[in-house]
Design a protein around this motif. Structure first.
Motif, PDB file in Angstrom:
ATOM      1  N   LEU A   1     -68.467  -2.170   6.952  1.00 33.93           N
ATOM      2  CA  LEU A   1     -68.420  -2.394   5.898  1.00 33.93           C
ATOM      3  C   LEU A   1     -68.275  -3.610   5.640  1.00 33.93           C
ATOM      4  CD1 LEU A   1     -68.569   0.351   6.348  1.00 33.93           C
ATOM      5  CD2 LEU A   1     -66.950   0.664   4.736  1.00 33.93           C
ATOM      6  N   ILE A   2     -68.428  -4.837   5.819  1.00 33.75           N
ATOM      7  CA  ILE A   2     -67.962  -5.665   5.349  1.00 33.75           C
ATOM      8  C   ILE A   2     -67.821  -6.446   3.536  1.00 33.75           C
ATOM      9  CG2 ILE A   2     -68.342  -8.870   6.146  1.00 33.75           C
ATOM     10  CD1 ILE A   2     -69.795  -7.631   7.973  1.00 33.75           C
ATOM     11  N   THR A   3     -66.238  -6.632   3.177  1.00 29.40           N
ATOM     12  CA  THR A   3     -65.829  -6.780   1.742  1.00 29.40           C
ATOM     13  C   THR A   3     -64.992  -7.685   1.292  1.00 29.40           C
ATOM     14  OG1 THR A   3     -63.851  -5.831   2.584  1.00 29.40           O
ATOM     15  CG2 THR A   3     -66.006  -4.072   2.119  1.00 29.40           C
TER      16      THR A   3
ATOM     17  N   PRO B   1     -62.022  -6.790   6.025  1.00 25.29           N
ATOM     18  CA  PRO B   1     -61.592  -6.664   5.465  1.00 25.29           C
ATOM     19  C   PRO B   1     -61.891  -8.680   5.110  1.00 25.29           C
ATOM     20  CG  PRO B   1     -60.463  -6.365   5.786  1.00 25.29           C
ATOM     21  CD  PRO B   1     -61.047  -6.321   7.065  1.00 25.29           C
ATOM     22  N   ALA B   2     -61.528  -9.446   3.463  1.00 17.63           N
ATOM     23  CA  ALA B   2     -61.697 -10.660   3.967  1.00 17.63           C
ATOM     24  C   ALA B   2     -60.544 -10.857   4.216  1.00 17.63           C
ATOM     25  CB  ALA B   2     -61.902 -11.027   2.049  1.00 17.63           C
ATOM     26  N   SER B   3     -60.517 -11.543   4.850  1.00 19.88           N
ATOM     27  CA  SER B   3     -59.660 -13.006   5.598  1.00 19.88           C
ATOM     28  C   SER B   3     -58.104 -13.282   4.932  1.00 19.88           C
ATOM     29  CB  SER B   3     -59.678 -13.834   6.625  1.00 19.88           C
ATOM     30  OG  SER B   3     -60.210 -14.401   5.999  1.00 19.88           O
TER      31      SER B   3
ATOM     32  N   PHE C   1     -72.701  -4.738   2.535  1.00 12.47           N
ATOM     33  CA  PHE C   1     -71.810  -6.396   2.538  1.00 12.47           C
ATOM     34  C   PHE C   1     -71.895  -5.820   1.025  1.00 12.47           C
ATOM     35  CE2 PHE C   1     -72.327 -10.304   1.646  1.00 12.47           C
ATOM     36  CZ  PHE C   1     -71.677 -11.079   2.156  1.00 12.47           C
ATOM     37  N   THR C   2     -70.868  -6.407   0.746  1.00 16.49           N
ATOM     38  CA  THR C   2     -70.600  -7.416  -0.512  1.00 16.49           C
ATOM     39  C   THR C   2     -69.259  -8.561  -0.419  1.00 16.49           C
ATOM     40  OG1 THR C   2     -70.183  -4.851  -1.528  1.00 16.49           O
ATOM     41  CG2 THR C   2     -69.347  -6.858  -3.360  1.00 16.49           C
ATOM     42  N   GLY C   3     -70.749  -9.325  -0.992  1.00 16.60           N
ATOM     43  CA  GLY C   3     -69.886 -10.979  -0.868  1.00 16.60           C
ATOM     44  C   GLY C   3     -70.914 -11.631  -1.442  1.00 16.60           C
ATOM     45  N   SER C   4     -71.130 -13.319  -0.961  1.00 17.08           N
ATOM     46  CA  SER C   4     -71.625 -14.189  -1.718  1.00 17.08           C
ATOM     47  C   SER C   4     -73.104 -13.913  -1.617  1.00 17.08           C
ATOM     48  CB  SER C   4     -71.164 -15.985  -1.571  1.00 17.08           C
ATOM     49  OG  SER C   4     -71.727 -15.869   0.045  1.00 17.08           O
ATOM     50  N   THR C   5     -74.203 -14.734  -1.822  1.00 16.48           N
ATOM     51  CA  THR C   5     -75.705 -14.658  -1.322  1.00 16.48           C
ATOM     52  C   THR C   5     -75.981 -15.405  -0.482  1.00 16.48           C
ATOM     53  OG1 THR C   5     -76.287 -13.826  -4.011  1.00 16.48           O
ATOM     54  CG2 THR C   5     -78.407 -15.124  -2.203  1.00 16.48           C
TER      55      THR C   5
ATOM     56  N   ILE D   1     -65.086 -11.928 -10.622  1.00 12.00           N
ATOM     57  CA  ILE D   1     -66.452 -10.587 -10.646  1.00 12.00           C
ATOM     58  C   ILE D   1     -67.036 -10.495 -10.644  1.00 12.00           C
ATOM     59  CG2 ILE D   1     -64.691  -8.455 -11.252  1.00 12.00           C
ATOM     60  CD1 ILE D   1     -65.803  -8.579 -13.307  1.00 12.00           C
ATOM     61  N   CYS D   2     -68.393 -10.024  -9.565  1.00  8.97           N
ATOM     62  CA  CYS D   2     -69.732 -10.472 -10.025  1.00  8.97           C
ATOM     63  C   CYS D   2     -70.264 -10.322 -11.357  1.00  8.97           C
ATOM     64  CB  CYS D   2     -70.059  -9.624  -8.445  1.00  8.97           C
ATOM     65  SG  CYS D   2     -69.683  -7.930  -8.836  1.00  8.97           S
ATOM     66  N   GLY D   3     -70.102  -8.958 -11.386  1.00 10.92           N
ATOM     67  CA  GLY D   3     -69.862  -9.271 -12.872  1.00 10.92           C
ATOM     68  C   GLY D   3     -69.222  -9.707 -14.244  1.00 10.92           C
TER      69      GLY D   3
HETATM   70  P1  NAD Z   1     -68.032 -13.892   1.215  1.00  6.28           P
HETATM   71  O1  NAD Z   1     -69.809 -14.144   1.111  1.00  6.28           O
HETATM   72  O2  NAD Z   1     -67.465 -15.487   1.768  1.00  6.28           O
HETATM   73  O3  NAD Z   1     -67.117 -13.399   2.215  1.00  6.28           O
HETATM   74  C1  NAD Z   1     -67.444 -11.955   2.182  1.00  6.28           C
HETATM   75  C2  NAD Z   1     -66.771 -10.975   3.102  1.00  6.28           C
HETATM   76  O4  NAD Z   1     -67.841 -11.529   4.445  1.00  6.28           O
HETATM   77  C3  NAD Z   1     -65.219 -11.069   4.276  1.00  6.28           C
HETATM   78  O5  NAD Z   1     -65.137 -10.859   4.524  1.00  6.28           O
HETATM   79  C4  NAD Z   1     -66.005 -12.611   4.902  1.00  6.28           C
HETATM   80  O6  NAD Z   1     -64.910 -12.556   5.514  1.00  6.28           O
HETATM   81  C5  NAD Z   1     -67.108 -12.066   5.451  1.00  6.28           C
HETATM   82  N1  NAD Z   1     -68.282 -13.099   5.424  1.00  6.28           N
HETATM   83  C6  NAD Z   1     -67.938 -14.550   5.999  1.00  6.28           C
HETATM   84  N2  NAD Z   1     -69.511 -15.595   6.460  1.00  6.28           N
HETATM   85  C7  NAD Z   1     -69.490 -14.226   7.123  1.00  6.28           C
HETATM   86  C8  NAD Z   1     -70.757 -14.316   7.536  1.00  6.28           C
HETATM   87  N3  NAD Z   1     -71.733 -15.208   8.312  1.00  6.28           N
HETATM   88  N4  NAD Z   1     -71.136 -12.814   8.437  1.00  6.28           N
HETATM   89  C9  NAD Z   1     -70.792 -11.739   8.445  1.00  6.28           C
HETATM   90  N5  NAD Z   1     -69.587 -11.792   7.188  1.00  6.28           N
HETATM   91  C10 NAD Z   1     -69.154 -12.925   7.401  1.00  6.28           C
HETATM   92  O7  NAD Z   1     -67.102 -13.671  -0.346  1.00  6.28           O
HETATM   93  P2  NAD Z   1     -66.030 -13.976  -0.891  1.00  6.28           P
HETATM   94  O8  NAD Z   1     -65.778 -15.405  -1.277  1.00  6.28           O
HETATM   95  O9  NAD Z   1     -65.007 -12.353  -0.292  1.00  6.28           O
HETATM   96  O10 NAD Z   1     -66.873 -13.082  -2.382  1.00  6.28           O
HETATM   97  C11 NAD Z   1     -66.828 -13.829  -3.474  1.00  6.28           C
HETATM   98  C12 NAD Z   1     -68.375 -13.204  -3.164  1.00  6.28           C
HETATM   99  O11 NAD Z   1     -68.776 -11.740  -3.352  1.00  6.28           O
HETATM  100  C13 NAD Z   1     -69.498 -13.387  -5.044  1.00  6.28           C
HETATM  101  O12 NAD Z   1     -70.707 -14.152  -4.183  1.00  6.28           O
HETATM  102  C14 NAD Z   1     -69.343 -12.226  -5.382  1.00  6.28           C
HETATM  103  O13 NAD Z   1     -71.194 -12.556  -6.712  1.00  6.28           O
HETATM  104  C15 NAD Z   1     -69.697 -11.534  -4.813  1.00  6.28           C
HETATM  105  N6  NAD Z   1     -69.305 -10.407  -5.067  1.00  6.28           N
HETATM  106  C16 NAD Z   1     -70.235  -9.175  -5.690  1.00  6.28           C
HETATM  107  C17 NAD Z   1     -70.289  -8.119  -5.891  1.00  6.28           C
HETATM  108  C18 NAD Z   1     -71.293  -7.102  -6.047  1.00  6.28           C
HETATM  109  O14 NAD Z   1     -71.387  -5.791  -6.433  1.00  6.28           O
HETATM  110  N7  NAD Z   1     -72.624  -7.302  -6.540  1.00  6.28           N
HETATM  111  C19 NAD Z   1     -68.698  -7.766  -6.059  1.00  6.28           C
HETATM  112  C20 NAD Z   1     -68.123  -8.056  -5.587  1.00  6.28           C
HETATM  113  C21 NAD Z   1     -68.122  -9.463  -5.217  1.00  6.28           C
END
Ligand code: NAD
Length: 482
Positions: free
Chosen positions: A144-146, A173-175, A223-227, A280-282
């Motif tokens: 679970l990567i958040t 979790p996020a660092s 995973f939730t995070g950036s594209t 927030i993503c939304g």
């Molecule tokens: P991020 O992609 O930088 O990081 C997210 C997580 O991934 C963190 O735990 C980070 O340490 C980890 N990570 C970074 N690089 C990685 C890699 N190469 N391999 C594996 N893990 C890696 O995103 P962020 O800046 O923490 O969050 C903001 C982003 O999250 C925005 O783009 C937002 O839209 C998105 N988001 C989406 C939703 C959704 O439900 N669609 C919800 C919340 C946030």
């Protein structure tokens, strides 16, 4: 200042290397904790613990696992106050909101507990002499990567279904703000899970996250995070054909038609824009307003943004706190500058506040107008309290075409008094969610997930539960039994 430990195989441990990284209070810039940086050997230990726990946990009855989920929900509610305080400290979430969220979001465990008990299989009537049935099974070890933007909610949304359905979990979790997750480990340590059922490892995504994704012992990455990171995870996870569930970014259109209730639309969209300081993503990413109501909407929207109370997150009157980090504030300010450089106009905000907030990572509520489809702020996610007003539109077709002209497809809003007109937009907007005439609903019953580059798979609803299962087809020739 406190030193926190990772949670591996039911034990609190330092990283083998002893390396740590700092966490800061975004409202003051002060260092508040040191968190371990996991190395490869720590990752291997977490994976081994989760693999060992899998047969133990997955063989328990669904009733037993659901009871555990209910126990977790109860204990998380009992600890809501302290979890909310950590959220305010490390993320800058206004205390009132943080307290509400921490008490509300354990419902994800209730939802998973009840709905997992009725996830039945099906039979397929192939022939009277055969029994063909489908059963759902847990996937295995799930990473679970958040992200940092709503630290606990992002974890609960994944942990509740993954765990309840019999998977074992490794949370990364996020660092930027791992403290909420470390606090969570302390609480979960008391509920009596078999060791290794949940493990928590910390450190940067590019090293710890990436190694976890590549590890052969991990069956699924949620995973939730950036594209951008999502694409990296697809490439890396693809090497071992991992199950992926990806909740990615959004640049969500708001369409205000000429027959909209403007006051209602303004109220809903100001709140949406500033919720969690726009992180927030939304969030409301692009405002498309009909030329007949553009001036009225913009004027009232600016008035609403001006009223937003920006301040110390510990103050109960505060509605909007700081951005999460100095780096992120610089990024948001970079977007504002890029809009100005490309010819758009900042008509509100765009600045940091003065004392006493000047030590924190604040950006005041901002409104930018005159944005065209090609500008950087029209195409990319800002993730801050920055409303982007696109050029006025004059027909429904033009609004729809512009709204769909983006690589993201997460959510969207339409404001109109004409239900049929609203439904035409709902049917044609390329997004996982379309909201008509209200702010965003949310919660475990709603399937959440994007079209296009906003992700793969769903979180919430029965569709979200299915993500954490494998569907097995079992075929029995009944004649052979004679
Ligand atoms: P991020 O992609 O930088 O990081 C997210 C997580 O991934 C963190 O735990 C980070 O340490 C980890 N990570 C970074 N690089 C990685 C890699 N190469 N391999 C594996 N893990 C890696 O995103 P962020 O800046 O923490 O969050 C903001 C982003 O999250 C925005 O783009 C937002 O839209 C998105 N988001 C989406 C939703 C959704 O439900 N669609 C919800 C919340 C946030």
């Amino acid at each position: 200042m406190q030193n926190y430990k990772m949670w591996i195989n039911g034990k609190f441990v330092e990283s083998e290397s002893g390396k740590t990284y700092p966490v800061y209070n975004p409202a003051t810039g002060e260092e508040i904790a040191q968190i371990p940086v996991a190395g490869n050997s720590d990752i291997e230990k977490a994976v081994a613990a989760a693999r060992k726990a899998f047969p133990v946990w997955s063989q328990k009855s669904q009733a037993e696992r659901s009871q555990m989920a209910l126990k977790i929900s109860k204990i998380l509610r009992e600890h809501a106050k302290e979890l909310g305080e950590v959220d305010t400290l490390e993320h800058g979430t206004p205390a009132k909101l943080a307290g509400f969220l921490a008490a509300d979001i354990p419902e994800w465990f209730d939802w998973a507990a009840y709905n997992s008990r009725s996830l039945m299989g099906h039979t397929i009537p192939v022939s009277p002499d055969a029994l063909v049935y489908l059963q759902r099974e847990p996937v295995g070890v799930v990473a679970l990567i958040t992200p940092w933007n709503l630290p606990l909610l992002m974890i609960y949304q994944k942990l509740a279904p993954a765990l309840t359905l019999g998977n074992t979990c490794i949370i990364k979790p996020a660092s930027i703000n791992s403290l909420s997750c470390m606090k969570l480990a302390e609480i979960l340590d008391t509920v009596g899970l078999p060791p290794g059922t949940i493990n928590i490892i910390t450190g940067p995504g590019t090293s710890v996250g990436a190694s976890l994704v590549a590890n052969r012992g991990v069956d699924m990455v949620a995973f939730t995070g950036s594209t951008e990171t999502g694409k990296d995870i697809m490439a890396r996870g693809g090497q071992t054909v991992k199950r992926l569930q990806l909740e990615l970014g959004g640049k969500n259109p708001v369409i205000v038609l000429d027959d909209a209730d403007i006051n209602m639309a303004v109220g809903g969209m100001v709140r949406q824009q500033c919720f969690n300081t726009g992180q927030i993503c939304g969030s409301t990413g692009r405002f498309y307003v009909h030329e007949k109501v553009y001036d009225e909407f913009l004027e009232k929207f600016i008035a609403g943004m001006k009223k937003m109370v920006v301040g110390d997150p510990n103050d109960d009157k505060t509605e909007m706190g700081p951005l999460v980090s100095a780096t992120h504030r610089n990024k948001v300010e970079g977007y504002i500058k890029s809009a100005i450089d490309e010819g758009a106009h900042v008509v509100l905000g765009g600045k940091r506040p003065g004392p006493p907030l000047d030590k924190g990572y604040y950006v005041m509520p901002t409104v930018i107008t005159g944005i065209t489809q090609k500008m950087k702020v029209a195409r990319e996610e800002i993730f801050g309290p920055v409303a982007c007003f696109m050029e006025k539109f004059h027909s429904d077709e033009q609004a729809l075409e512009r709204a769909n002209d983006n690589t993201y497809g997460l959510t969207s809003w339409v404001w109109t008094r004409d239900a049929a007109r609203g439904m035409r937009f709902a049917n044609n907007i390329q997004a996982g969610t379309v909201v008509i005439n209200q702010g965003h609903g949310g919660g475990p019953e709603f399937p959440w997930g994007g079209y296009k580059e906003s992700g793969i798979g769903k979180e919430g609803s029965l569709y979200g539960l299915y993500e954490y299962t494998n569907l097995k087809s079992i075929q029995v020739d009944l004649q052979a039994q004679k």
